[in-house]
Design a protein around this motif. Structure first.
Motif, PDB file in Angstrom:
ATOM      1  N   GLY A  72       2.505  -5.467   9.600  1.00 47.39           N
ATOM      2  CA  GLY A  72       2.032  -4.101   9.366  1.00 47.39           C
ATOM      3  C   GLY A  72       0.921  -4.205   8.258  1.00 47.39           C
ATOM      4  O   GLY A  72       0.335  -5.128   7.703  1.00 47.39           O
ATOM      5  N   GLN A  73       0.848  -2.925   7.779  1.00 47.68           N
ATOM      6  CA  GLN A  73      -0.462  -2.768   6.724  1.00 47.68           C
ATOM      7  C   GLN A  73       0.188  -2.648   5.550  1.00 47.68           C
ATOM      8  O   GLN A  73       1.117  -2.280   5.244  1.00 47.68           O
ATOM      9  CB  GLN A  73      -1.240  -1.233   6.924  1.00 47.68           C
ATOM     10  N   LYS A  74      -0.771  -3.167   4.443  1.00 48.87           N
ATOM     11  CA  LYS A  74      -0.614  -3.025   3.221  1.00 48.87           C
ATOM     12  C   LYS A  74      -0.627  -1.559   2.645  1.00 48.87           C
ATOM     13  O   LYS A  74      -0.943  -0.811   3.087  1.00 48.87           O
ATOM     14  CB  LYS A  74      -1.533  -3.645   2.213  1.00 48.87           C
ATOM     15  N   PRO A  75       0.508  -1.276   2.052  1.00 51.20           N
ATOM     16  CA  PRO A  75       0.639   0.166   1.757  1.00 51.20           C
ATOM     17  C   PRO A  75      -0.242   0.932   1.132  1.00 51.20           C
ATOM     18  O   PRO A  75      -1.051   0.249   0.126  1.00 51.20           O
ATOM     19  CB  PRO A  75       2.069   0.373   0.637  1.00 51.20           C
ATOM     20  N   TYR A  89       7.190  -1.124   3.592  1.00 54.91           N
ATOM     21  CA  TYR A  89       6.909  -1.987   2.485  1.00 54.91           C
ATOM     22  C   TYR A  89       7.649  -3.301   2.921  1.00 54.91           C
ATOM     23  O   TYR A  89       6.967  -4.400   2.358  1.00 54.91           O
ATOM     24  CB  TYR A  89       7.460  -1.413   1.285  1.00 54.91           C
ATOM     25  N   TRP A  90       8.709  -3.198   2.994  1.00 53.96           N
ATOM     26  CA  TRP A  90       9.613  -4.609   3.006  1.00 53.96           C
ATOM     27  C   TRP A  90       9.128  -5.535   4.065  1.00 53.96           C
ATOM     28  O   TRP A  90       8.971  -6.612   3.668  1.00 53.96           O
ATOM     29  CB  TRP A  90      11.333  -4.281   2.859  1.00 53.96           C
ATOM     30  N   SER A  91       8.999  -4.985   5.018  1.00 52.65           N
ATOM     31  CA  SER A  91       8.542  -5.928   6.233  1.00 52.65           C
ATOM     32  C   SER A  91       6.985  -6.528   5.877  1.00 52.65           C
ATOM     33  O   SER A  91       6.667  -7.387   6.445  1.00 52.65           O
ATOM     34  CB  SER A  91       8.222  -5.274   7.610  1.00 52.65           C
ATOM     35  N   TRP A  92       6.095  -5.742   5.344  1.00 55.00           N
ATOM     36  CA  TRP A  92       5.055  -6.045   4.836  1.00 55.00           C
ATOM     37  C   TRP A  92       5.164  -7.362   3.826  1.00 55.00           C
ATOM     38  O   TRP A  92       4.752  -8.430   3.783  1.00 55.00           O
ATOM     39  CB  TRP A  92       4.027  -4.981   4.197  1.00 55.00           C
ATOM     40  N   GLY A 121       7.073  -4.579  -8.822  1.00 58.16           N
ATOM     41  CA  GLY A 121       6.109  -4.803  -7.546  1.00 58.16           C
ATOM     42  C   GLY A 121       6.240  -3.842  -6.644  1.00 58.16           C
ATOM     43  O   GLY A 121       5.440  -3.742  -5.657  1.00 58.16           O
ATOM     44  N   ARG A 122       7.646  -3.480  -6.496  1.00 55.32           N
ATOM     45  CA  ARG A 122       8.077  -2.420  -5.190  1.00 55.32           C
ATOM     46  C   ARG A 122       7.687  -1.293  -5.990  1.00 55.32           C
ATOM     47  O   ARG A 122       6.711  -0.319  -5.057  1.00 55.32           O
ATOM     48  CB  ARG A 122       9.358  -2.571  -4.895  1.00 55.32           C
TER      49      ARG A 122
END
Lengths: 796, 287
Positions: free
Chosen positions: A737-740, A728-731, B62-63
């Motif tokens: 990468g891909q959106k979760p 998630y954080w690198s996105w 948001g997370r």
């Protein structure tokens, strides 16, 4: 005169013939098609074939391991050449006469083959139905279509109006001029999806349809642009269509008729029934043996093992079946000094319900079953558990706790768990182990197979079900013996969906107990049927009028396929007499129902919503995802959450599916009470489990697609497994990468193949279904049909 | 049944927020009388720390909403808490300021926070209003269904006018071809319809298809013989097309209104985070 004639070059037949060749036995392998393994030839190109059950060792002179269709067929072809199998292609069997030592096999081409023994391994696919017109043997006529991409710029006629015909026509229309010949004036047999596709293609002119037409002949042409003419009889006269190719998709002739004509008997009319066989695969016709799918063994490895074993048996060799070690391991630890066969025989002797089962079937049943020795007081299952296995008692006793005041002791030789087995509903009682008990637990699928092929088992289970139902539901304090005469008068009924069980205003003469399925209760208001309530399985219905001695106050219809047990008026009065307090309890129930009815009656929108939900087949659901469109903001977090927690493929489609008022039924598994998907799963990969009763697909899915086709609600997809979702954080911070839960996930590995996927109610997630947990507004909810009354009654 | 984020857990977070606001106000009123209310008093620091932690937690939604495997509560519960506790921040942070405002980064952070909260309150209203309005507008159909109907009706109209006079053919097909749906952000939010139609070689605005319908009705009055019946069928179909376009346009507008606030709410939250950090760092540097 051959020693052994093997009919059908499928996995079982090939293995049997190869074993004959290996042992230098005079043999012939007769195959009606021009290639080996006709069923597997028809798989799509590159299809991955699995080798389930994994625990079973392979015993065959030819190789078999999981892999691509082409590799497997290649191995088999080489295998039979190496050992020197004597195979005849195009040898379709018409009839068999004679007896052991002197069978005469007549072929379609007029030849006769003589053999001492016959092994039948013809599978279940049957032979394709021919057109039955002059010229049907012409080279332009074919009965299968492997790869639609092979044909370009041809004129092709498809004969038939079923799903196979439509799918072929649509696929071919991309690159060819396609005609479809339909005997009727509509495509009545097609699935809805296919129907829409074909109608759109006909409207758009990409496929030309001859309605009310049937083929009259095929005429070969010399020279010219087209090799043949198809002659048609249409409603408006004769027509001649010049063509390159004719593909007849007229369905298959089920093999049962043919097999019966050989003298082999089936134990019942049930279409799933399998012929009675000895433990050495011999049928009632001495010298004629049955192996593979026709004998009830749908998996490739089982059939190959049987092919090997049956040859050994015919030659009088004493071999243990390949599954012997498996069974030995299963029975290990039992207090008997006996071989596997001995223990199995002992079980059949001690447990009457299995007495009439033939040895081979019982062996198969035991392979699927588990034997356990619980300590005294151990819980075998709890009331309201969602399990549906069937238990038999080999030794000792068990205590069945129907309610806190009623405990019944069941003795060795008897069985329990049949209520959930039959109704598909939760356990109706808790069961505890007694002293020194040994129980056999059999999965539902194996029991259902047994019930459909052995009439005696069905009869015993039905009778017990009725008497135990009456005891549990109406007369908990009355001993079984006193209830026997009432049970003997009870009748079983089957109702199709929407069939009326009784009508408003009818004279009330019976009480129905819903054994499986569910019903709707409706009344007529201003000439319109208004649904008042929904009644699930394991509930009595129609007791209101019987108690009050009046006419029926409402119409009761089956919501889905439903089975009921009925008691007539006299039996009911007898029951009231014998069971103290029953009348009061029923009256209280009647009062509740009246209250519910009044609430619904006052609100016609609620009743319309209820009808809508039932119309969507939700009557057979146990847990369904609904979306309140009034608060859904369309963020699709439900789908993302599903994909993110399930290998990258969302098992629900939020947008798809119908909406009524503000309630939307997305395309997602509703975990049916009696799931259609479970009916035909060769490796038994679809299971039902846990407290939630979720229906899920295990990793041993072989990707055959049966469940996808069998699901009436289109909620099963075939999908590749995908890579784990990106971080998630690198996105978020760097767009990497891909959106979760979104985006196209990559296919893992070369050897990956499609498996069936569907909602598993997030059984492996802590905290419950992720679709509902991810919904930010609370629009997504999961309900069981019992909650629908509350849902529709909320005044907004 | 029907538990939305507003009444999640019987409005648990509403009551938590009320308690927080109540406690803050009571503490503010009870603070030592000789002290000027200020961010620098012990109460000021307490309220400020609470506010800053709240902001971080609010942004963390948001997370959380994309952390699908998390077993920690439901997103509905988080949203419920986000809404109520976020609103309470308005009081907590205002008390933290001690009503001292100026042209500086501290007040900037405060103003940004207020804009974020107000846009969020609009969001709550929009989420409770537009989904229902859109569902009623479309009569439980999806937008895709309605586009399919429009496609059908367009095809039908083109077939029907093909047998009619050239002027009718020209006007109807130009009206279909020059129909505009959607557009930029402003066009969507305001429901601007820049459809056009060509009549006698001139291009006219055709907002809500009014122009073409008027022309067709006028033309119908001049029609004779078999043309009358065919043209009146075209007029009827066109009326249906006009209705479908109204539904589509309204739905797109409602959707834009339902989502637009997020384009303010989210970026300004990030800006607020930056201003908040600056505020905290500068306060400690100039202590």
């Amino acid at each position: 005169m051959f020693e052994i004639a093997v009919i059908g070059a499928g996995p079982g037949g090939l293995s049997a013939a190869a074993r004959c060749a290996e042992l230098d036995v005079e043999h012939v392998l007769l195959e009606s098609s021009p290639k080996i393994a006709n069923t597997i030839q028809k798989y799509q190109k590159g299809k991955h074939v699995m080798a389930e059950p994994g625990i079973l060792p392979l015993r065959s002179p030819i190789e078999f391991d999981a892999g691509k269709r082409e590799a497997i067929l290649g191995n088999w072809e080489t295998g039979i050449k190496t050992v020197g199998v004597n195979i005849q292609y195009g040898a379709e069997v018409k009839a068999i006469s004679g007896s052991q030592g002197n069978f005469v096999i007549s072929l379609m081409n007029g030849e006769e083959v003589l053999a001492r023994h016959i092994i039948l391994g013809i599978g279940l696919q049957g032979n394709p139905r021919q057109m039955g017109v002059p010229g049907e043997q012409s080279e332009v006529v074919q009965y299968t279509l492997d790869d639609p991409g092979e044909y370009k710029d041809e004129s092709i006629a498809i004969i038939g109006a079923g799903d196979a015909a439509i799918e072929n026509a649509i696929a071919l229309a991309a690159n060819n001029k396609v005609y479809i010949v339909n005997r009727k004036d509509e495509f009545a047999r097609a699935k809805e999806g296919n129907l829409n596709l074909i109608m759109a293609a006909i409207d758009a002119g990409t496929i030309e349809c001859y309605y009310d037409s049937s083929p009259a002949g095929v005429e070969a042409l010399d020279g010219g642009d087209f090799p043949a003419n198809l002659l048609l009889k249409t409603a408006t006269g004769d027509a001649v269509v010049p063509l390159h190719r004719i593909i007849a998709r007229l369905g298959a002739i089920p093999p049962r008729k043919l097999v019966e004509s050989f003298g082999i008997e089936f134990p019942s009319e049930d279409q799933n029934a399998i012929p009675a066989l000895t433990s050495q695969y011999e049928s009632n016709v001495t010298g004629m043996y049955v192996i593979g799918a026709l004998g009830g063994y749908p998996l490739i490895k089982q059939a190959m093992n049987q092919g090997y074993e049956v040859v050994e048996y015919i030659l009088g060799h004493d071999v243990k079946p390949a599954d012997n070690d498996l069974l030995a391991a299963k029975l290990n630890g039992l207090p008997y000094e006996l071989e596997v066969d001995g223990v199995l025989a002992l079980m059949q002797e001690r447990i009457p319900v299995f007495a009439d089962v033939n040895a081979l079937q019982f062996r198969e049943l035991m392979l699927d079953s588990n034997v356990s020795m619980p300590a005294k007081g151990d819980v075998i299952f709890k009331q309201h558990d969602y399990t549906n296995t069937f238990f038999t008692i080999l030794e000792g006793t068990v205590e069945i706790e129907v309610n806190p005041t009623l405990r019944i002791t069941a003795n060795a030789g008897s069985f329990f768990g049949e209520m959930s087995l039959m109704s598909g509903r939760r356990r109706s009682a808790s069961v505890y182990a007694g002293p020194r008990c040994i129980v056999i637990e059999t999965p539902r699928r194996s029991m259902i197979k047994l019930i459909s092929s052995v009439a005696a088992v069905k009869r015993v289970l039905d009778e017990t079900f009725i008497v135990r139902t009456i005891q549990q539901k109406f007369a908990p304090d009355t001993p079984i013996e006193e209830l026997q005469p009432i049970a003997a008068r009870a009748k079983m009924h089957q109702f199709q969906p929407k069939e009326v069980i009784f009508k408003e205003g009818d004279e009330a003469d019976t009480l129905h107990f819903i054994r499986n399925g569910s019903v709707t209760v409706s009344i007529e208001i201003d000439g319109r049927d208004v649904v008042m309530s929904y009644v699930p399985a394991n509930t009595p219905i129609g007791e209101m009028a019987l108690l009050g001695n009046t006419t029926r106050s409402a119409t009761v219809k089956a919501a889905v396929k439903t089975e009921t047990i009925s008691l007539d008026k006299e039996s009911f009065s007898l029951l009231l007499e014998r069971s103290a307090g029953l009348k009061e309890r029923l009256q209280a129930m009647v009062k509740d129902r009246h209250e519910q009815n009044v609430a619904l009656q006052s609100n016609s929108e609620s009743s319309d919503l209820m009808s809508f939900l039932m119309g969507q087949g939700l009557g057979e659901a146990t847990d369904v995802l609904l979306i309140d469109e009034n608060i859904c903001v369309g963020c699709d977090l439900c789908e993302s959450a599903c994909a993110a927690t399930h290998d990258g493929t969302s098992r629900l489609n939020r947008k798809a599916g119908p909406t009524f008022a503000h309630i939307h039924v997305p395309t997602s598994c509703r975990h049916c009470e009696d799931p259609s998907c479970m009916k035909d799963c060769p490796p038994d990969a679809i299971q039902r489990g846990g407290l939630g009763g979720e229906v899920f697909i295990g990793d041993n899915c072989i990707g055959c697609g049966n469940c996808e086709r069998n699901c009436p609600y289109g909620v099963i997809q075939m999908a590749y497994k995908t890579e784990a979702p990106s971080n998630y954080w690198s996105w978020m911070l760097f767009g990497l990468g891909q959106k979760p839960g979104r985006g196209k996930a990559a296919v893992v590995g070369e050897s990956s193949f499609k498996q069936a996927v569907k909602c598993d109610m997030c059984k492996d997630q802590s905290g419950g279904p992720s679709c509902v947990r991810a919904c930010p507004t609370g629009a997504a909810m999961r309900l069981s049909p019992e909650d629908f009354v509350d849902l529709v009654n909320v005044v907004r | 049944m029907h538990i939305s984020f507003l009444n999640h857990a019987n409005g648990r977070y509403f009551w938590v927020a009320i308690a927080l606001v109540g406690a803050s106000i009571v503490a503010y009123l009870l603070q030592e009388p000789h002290q000027t209310p200020n961010g620098g008093t012990w109460l000021g620091y307490t309220l400020g720390t609470m506010g800053a932690l709240l902001i971080l937690w609010l942004i963390y939604l948001g997370r959380r909403k994309r952390n699908f495997a998390a077993g920690w509560g439901t997103v509905r519960g988080w949203v419920s808490a986000h809404v109520y506790l976020g609103t309470s921040l308005l009081v907590v942070a205002t008390l933290h300021t001690g009503f001292q405002f100026g042209i500086n980064v501290h007040t900037l952070a405060y103003v940004l926070m207020c804009v974020v909260i107000v846009s969020g309150l609009y969001g709550v209203w929009a989420y409770r209003t537009y989904p229902e309005a859109r569902n009623e507008l479309k009569r439980s159909q999806t937008l895709d269904d309605i586009f399919l109907q429009l496609e059908d009706i367009d095809g039908q109209l083109k077939r029907d006018v093909s047998a009619l006079a050239a002027d009718i053919r020209g006007v109807v097909s130009s009206a279909i071809d020059r129909t505009e749906i959607g557009g930029g952000m402003y066009a969507q939010l305001a429901g601007v319809d820049s459809s056009k139609v060509m009549i006698d070689g001139n291009v006219y605005p055709n907002t809500d298809q009014v122009r073409v319908v008027a022309w067709l009705v006028q033309r119908l009055s001049l029609a004779e013989g078999s043309e009358t019946g065919k043209l009146s069928a075209v007029v009827r179909s066109y009326g249906a097309r006009q209705k479908l376009l109204q539904v589509i346009r309204s739905d797109i507008r409602f959707q834009a209104l339902q989502e637009a606030w997020l384009y303010l709410h989210v970026p300004l939250s990030i800006a607020l985070l930056a201003a908040l950090l600056t505020h905290i760092v500068s306060v400690f540097i100039y202590w």
